[in-house]
Design a protein around this motif. Structure first.
Motif, PDB file in Angstrom:
ATOM      1  N   ASN A 195      -0.867  -1.047  -9.728  1.00 29.22           N
ATOM      2  CA  ASN A 195      -0.232  -2.353  -9.823  1.00 29.22           C
ATOM      3  C   ASN A 195       0.785  -2.488  -8.691  1.00 29.22           C
ATOM      4  OD1 ASN A 195       1.350  -4.598 -10.534  1.00 29.22           O
ATOM      5  ND2 ASN A 195       1.184  -4.189 -12.719  1.00 29.22           N
ATOM      6  N   GLY A 196       0.577  -3.478  -7.828  1.00 30.52           N
ATOM      7  CA  GLY A 196       1.473  -3.665  -6.691  1.00 30.52           C
ATOM      8  C   GLY A 196       2.916  -3.882  -7.097  1.00 30.52           C
ATOM      9  N   ASN A 197       3.146  -4.499  -8.258  1.00 27.69           N
ATOM     10  CA  ASN A 197       4.506  -4.770  -8.702  1.00 27.69           C
ATOM     11  C   ASN A 197       5.229  -3.522  -9.200  1.00 27.69           C
ATOM     12  OD1 ASN A 197       4.242  -7.517  -8.126  1.00 27.69           O
ATOM     13  ND2 ASN A 197       3.364  -7.957 -10.137  1.00 27.69           N
ATOM     14  N   GLN A 198       4.494  -2.429  -9.396  1.00 31.80           N
ATOM     15  CA  GLN A 198       5.111  -1.167  -9.818  1.00 31.80           C
ATOM     16  C   GLN A 198       5.317  -0.210  -8.638  1.00 31.80           C
ATOM     17  OE1 GLN A 198       2.239   0.154 -12.754  1.00 31.80           O
ATOM     18  NE2 GLN A 198       3.413  -0.727 -14.436  1.00 31.80           N
ATOM     19  N   TRP A 199       4.822  -0.565  -7.484  1.00 28.45           N
ATOM     20  CA  TRP A 199       4.777   0.361  -6.353  1.00 28.45           C
ATOM     21  C   TRP A 199       6.166   0.835  -5.940  1.00 28.45           C
ATOM     22  CZ3 TRP A 199       0.297   2.426  -5.585  1.00 28.45           C
ATOM     23  CH2 TRP A 199      -0.009   3.116  -4.419  1.00 28.45           C
ATOM     24  N   THR A 200       7.118  -0.078  -5.872  1.00 29.07           N
ATOM     25  CA  THR A 200       8.451   0.298  -5.394  1.00 29.07           C
ATOM     26  C   THR A 200       9.245   1.097  -6.414  1.00 29.07           C
ATOM     27  OG1 THR A 200       9.290  -1.870  -6.082  1.00 29.07           O
ATOM     28  CG2 THR A 200       8.651  -1.613  -3.775  1.00 29.07           C
ATOM     29  N   SER A 201       8.780   1.161  -7.658  1.00 31.54           N
ATOM     30  CA  SER A 201       9.446   2.025  -8.638  1.00 31.54           C
ATOM     31  C   SER A 201       9.011   3.479  -8.479  1.00 31.54           C
ATOM     32  CB  SER A 201       9.149   1.551 -10.064  1.00 31.54           C
ATOM     33  OG  SER A 201       7.789   1.754 -10.394  1.00 31.54           O
ATOM     34  N   MET A 202       7.951   3.695  -7.695  1.00 32.94           N
ATOM     35  CA  MET A 202       7.453   5.055  -7.468  1.00 32.94           C
ATOM     36  C   MET A 202       7.645   5.524  -6.031  1.00 32.94           C
ATOM     37  SD  MET A 202       3.861   4.879  -9.636  1.00 32.94           S
ATOM     38  CE  MET A 202       3.328   3.348  -8.862  1.00 32.94           C
ATOM     39  N   PHE A 203       7.538   4.592  -5.088  1.00 34.28           N
ATOM     40  CA  PHE A 203       7.562   4.967  -3.673  1.00 34.28           C
ATOM     41  C   PHE A 203       8.662   4.213  -2.931  1.00 34.28           C
ATOM     42  CE2 PHE A 203       3.072   5.197  -5.184  1.00 34.28           C
ATOM     43  CZ  PHE A 203       3.024   6.580  -5.289  1.00 34.28           C
ATOM     44  N   ALA A 204       8.876   4.554  -1.678  1.00 32.51           N
ATOM     45  CA  ALA A 204      10.023   4.026  -0.931  1.00 32.51           C
ATOM     46  C   ALA A 204       9.969   2.511  -0.763  1.00 32.51           C
ATOM     47  CB  ALA A 204      10.097   4.702   0.437  1.00 32.51           C
ATOM     48  N   SER A 205       8.786   1.970  -0.566  1.00 35.75           N
ATOM     49  CA  SER A 205       8.652   0.527  -0.387  1.00 35.75           C
ATOM     50  C   SER A 205       7.249   0.094  -0.779  1.00 35.75           C
ATOM     51  CB  SER A 205       8.919   0.127   1.073  1.00 35.75           C
ATOM     52  OG  SER A 205       7.859   0.565   1.904  1.00 35.75           O
ATOM     53  N   ARG A 206       7.067  -1.198  -0.852  1.00 35.76           N
ATOM     54  CA  ARG A 206       5.756  -1.735  -1.213  1.00 35.76           C
ATOM     55  C   ARG A 206       4.701  -1.380  -0.165  1.00 35.76           C
ATOM     56  NH1 ARG A 206       4.776  -5.997  -5.067  1.00 35.76           N
ATOM     57  NH2 ARG A 206       2.647  -6.787  -4.903  1.00 35.76           N
ATOM     58  N   SER A 207       5.128  -1.126   1.045  1.00 30.97           N
ATOM     59  CA  SER A 207       4.189  -0.813   2.130  1.00 30.97           C
ATOM     60  C   SER A 207       3.847   0.674   2.223  1.00 30.97           C
ATOM     61  CB  SER A 207       4.753  -1.289   3.475  1.00 30.97           C
ATOM     62  OG  SER A 207       5.961  -0.603   3.772  1.00 30.97           O
ATOM     63  N   THR A 208       4.467   1.532   1.407  1.00 30.18           N
ATOM     64  CA  THR A 208       4.179   2.969   1.457  1.00 30.18           C
ATOM     65  C   THR A 208       2.692   3.209   1.214  1.00 30.18           C
ATOM     66  OG1 THR A 208       6.384   3.548   0.647  1.00 30.18           O
ATOM     67  CG2 THR A 208       4.675   5.222   0.448  1.00 30.18           C
ATOM     68  N   ASP A 209       2.032   3.856   2.173  1.00 32.92           N
ATOM     69  CA  ASP A 209       0.586   4.084   2.125  1.00 32.92           C
ATOM     70  C   ASP A 209       0.316   5.529   1.734  1.00 32.92           C
ATOM     71  OD1 ASP A 209      -2.140   4.414   2.594  1.00 32.92           O
ATOM     72  OD2 ASP A 209      -2.143   3.158   4.388  1.00 32.92           O
ATOM     73  N   ILE A 210      -0.263   5.717   0.557  1.00 35.23           N
ATOM     74  CA  ILE A 210      -0.588   7.069   0.103  1.00 35.23           C
ATOM     75  C   ILE A 210      -2.101   7.321   0.045  1.00 35.23           C
ATOM     76  CG2 ILE A 210       1.569   7.420  -1.147  1.00 35.23           C
ATOM     77  CD1 ILE A 210      -1.650   6.545  -3.031  1.00 35.23           C
ATOM     78  N   GLY A 211      -2.892   6.266   0.324  1.00 34.46           N
ATOM     79  CA  GLY A 211      -4.330   6.484   0.242  1.00 34.46           C
ATOM     80  C   GLY A 211      -5.152   5.222   0.369  1.00 34.46           C
ATOM     81  N   SER A 212      -4.782   4.331   1.303  1.00 30.38           N
ATOM     82  CA  SER A 212      -5.483   3.058   1.432  1.00 30.38           C
ATOM     83  C   SER A 212      -6.904   3.213   1.965  1.00 30.38           C
ATOM     84  CB  SER A 212      -4.692   2.093   2.328  1.00 30.38           C
ATOM     85  OG  SER A 212      -4.581   2.611   3.645  1.00 30.38           O
ATOM     86  N   GLN A 213      -7.268   4.445   2.352  1.00 31.19           N
ATOM     87  CA  GLN A 213      -8.647   4.673   2.772  1.00 31.19           C
ATOM     88  C   GLN A 213      -9.609   4.662   1.583  1.00 31.19           C
ATOM     89  OE1 GLN A 213      -6.144   6.830   2.783  1.00 31.19           O
ATOM     90  NE2 GLN A 213      -6.784   8.978   2.662  1.00 31.19           N
ATOM     91  N   LEU A 214      -9.057   4.762   0.366  1.00 28.93           N
ATOM     92  CA  LEU A 214      -9.865   4.681  -0.840  1.00 28.93           C
ATOM     93  C   LEU A 214      -9.851   3.235  -1.366  1.00 28.93           C
ATOM     94  CD1 LEU A 214      -8.757   7.906  -2.765  1.00 28.93           C
ATOM     95  CD2 LEU A 214     -10.742   7.600  -1.270  1.00 28.93           C
ATOM     96  N   PRO A 215     -10.909   2.801  -2.047  1.00 26.97           N
ATOM     97  CA  PRO A 215     -10.948   1.434  -2.592  1.00 26.97           C
ATOM     98  C   PRO A 215      -9.872   1.223  -3.657  1.00 26.97           C
ATOM     99  CG  PRO A 215     -13.118   2.491  -2.700  1.00 26.97           C
ATOM    100  CD  PRO A 215     -12.149   3.552  -2.299  1.00 26.97           C
ATOM    101  N   LEU A 216      -9.438  -0.018  -3.807  1.00 25.14           N
ATOM    102  CA  LEU A 216      -8.378  -0.365  -4.754  1.00 25.14           C
ATOM    103  C   LEU A 216      -8.930  -1.121  -5.951  1.00 25.14           C
ATOM    104  CD1 LEU A 216      -5.332  -0.707  -5.527  1.00 25.14           C
ATOM    105  CD2 LEU A 216      -5.380  -2.831  -4.186  1.00 25.14           C
ATOM    106  N   TRP A 217      -8.574  -0.656  -7.138  1.00 21.86           N
ATOM    107  CA  TRP A 217      -8.755  -1.400  -8.397  1.00 21.86           C
ATOM    108  C   TRP A 217      -7.379  -1.969  -8.709  1.00 21.86           C
ATOM    109  CZ3 TRP A 217     -10.382   1.378 -13.613  1.00 21.86           C
ATOM    110  CH2 TRP A 217     -10.391   0.443 -14.652  1.00 21.86           C
TER     111      TRP A 217
END
Length: 332
Positions: free
Chosen positions: A264-286
């Motif tokens: 969930n994009g809206n939860q991303w910044t609660s786990m990582f430094a910013s919404r743009s933090t890329d941990i695996g965009s080479q994999l498909p997104l659900w």
């Protein structure tokens, strides 16, 4: 005198007949709820494939809004009165209720064009009747196969094999599975198993039960005991969380299986430094986006380097085919 009475009686009969005809042709009352559009009906009548939502219809307390989804050749849609405007073309015979309640594909009234096929994800243990119904409505089912299980550091979901066999026996064409890992520090002091161990336990369960999985998904979402959840997921701090997520992604890619990321994009910044933090965009997104709009192309909440999604979870914790599930759209 008698002739006049006859004419008067005939006129009265005709008027009553016409009034009755108009009543029969009157459109079913439509309704709108936070869960989506629907139609007003008595709760004594089954809302097959959906659920009743109170407080959105005129009349007695037992007149409620039936919100139901449907699967048409043009894609997944919602059941609503034909008096509404449908972005696609109404299809009859796919919905509960009277004949003027039909399936509007592509997201319902004014919903635009929704791409992908209808799917659900399931974590509970539904009855056998659920699976036969689901097979007629959904092309994809995603099963929870591995859970945080913070008391043991991660574990295979106890109903995984049984749910798979039930879905397979019902004839569901594509069965996916997702891994919800143990990733945090627990108050009970039990450490999460390593990514390699959790992944191997999950894949061993798949292989030992002879499962054919269409697509594997790695579930990234925060949980907290402070909010009533059993485990503290992704509570290691943004830098450590990112490092752990990348470790997981490397392990997934090294497994030789077809993996994607559920997030969930809206939860991303609660786990990582910013919404743009890329941990695996080479994999498909659900993508998770609870807007009650089916269609992979309706995803707008993106993050982590992704520019598009291949699946979308758009309705959470609903009832379909008489049991709990989440609603999704999947690319073929």
């Amino acid at each position: 005198m008698h002739f006049s009475n006859f004419i008067l009686g005939l006129a009265t009969t005709t008027a009553l007949s016409s009034a009755h005809s108009l009543i029969q042709k009157r459109a079913t009352t439509s309704c709108t709820t936070p869960s989506g559009p629907g139609f007003c009906s008595s709760t004594s009548t089954a809302c097959t494939g959906g659920t009743y939502v109170a407080g959105h219809c005129p009349g007695a307390a037992d007149i409620q809004c039936c919100v139901a989804t449907c699967s048409a050749p043009a894609g997944q849609g919602v059941c609503e009165p034909t008096s509404n405007t449908c972005a696609g073309t109404f299809v009859g015979g796919l919905c509960p209720g009277p004949s003027d309640v039909q399936c509007c594909p592509s997201g319902g009234s004014g919903g635009g064009s929704g791409t992908g096929v209808a799917g659900i994800d399931v974590s509970s243990t539904p009855p056998s009747s659920f699976w036969s119904c689901a097979a007629g409505k959904y092309k994809v089912v995603a099963l929870e196969g591995y859970i945080q299980a913070c008391g043991s550091g991660g574990a295979v979901k106890s109903n995984f094999a049984a749910n798979y066999k039930a879905a397979q026996a019902a004839g569901i064409s594509r069965i996916d599975a997702y891994l919800f890992p143990c990733t945090g520090t627990q108050s009970n002091g039990v450490a999460c198993k390593s990514p390699a161990t959790q992944l191997q336990e999950f894949l061993n369960a798949v292989d030992s039960n002879g499962m054919t999985i269409g697509h594997y998904w790695f579930d990234i979402e925060p949980t907290s005991t402070a909010n009533g959840d059993a485990c503290n997921a992704w509570n290691l701090g943004s830098s450590a969380n990112a490092a752990l997520a990348k470790q997981w992604v490397a392990a997934l890619q090294g497994s030789g299986r077809k993996w994607g990321i559920y997030a969930n994009g809206n939860q991303w910044t609660s786990m990582f430094a910013s919404r743009s933090t890329d941990i695996g965009s080479q994999l498909p997104l659900w993508a998770v986006q609870f807007d009650n709009k089916p269609g992979v192309n309706t995803v707008t909440s993106l993050m982590g380097g992704w520019t598009s999604a291949v699946a979308k979870q758009y309705t959470l914790d609903t009832t379909t085919c008489g049991s709990g599930a989440d609603l999704d759209s999947f690319s073929t």
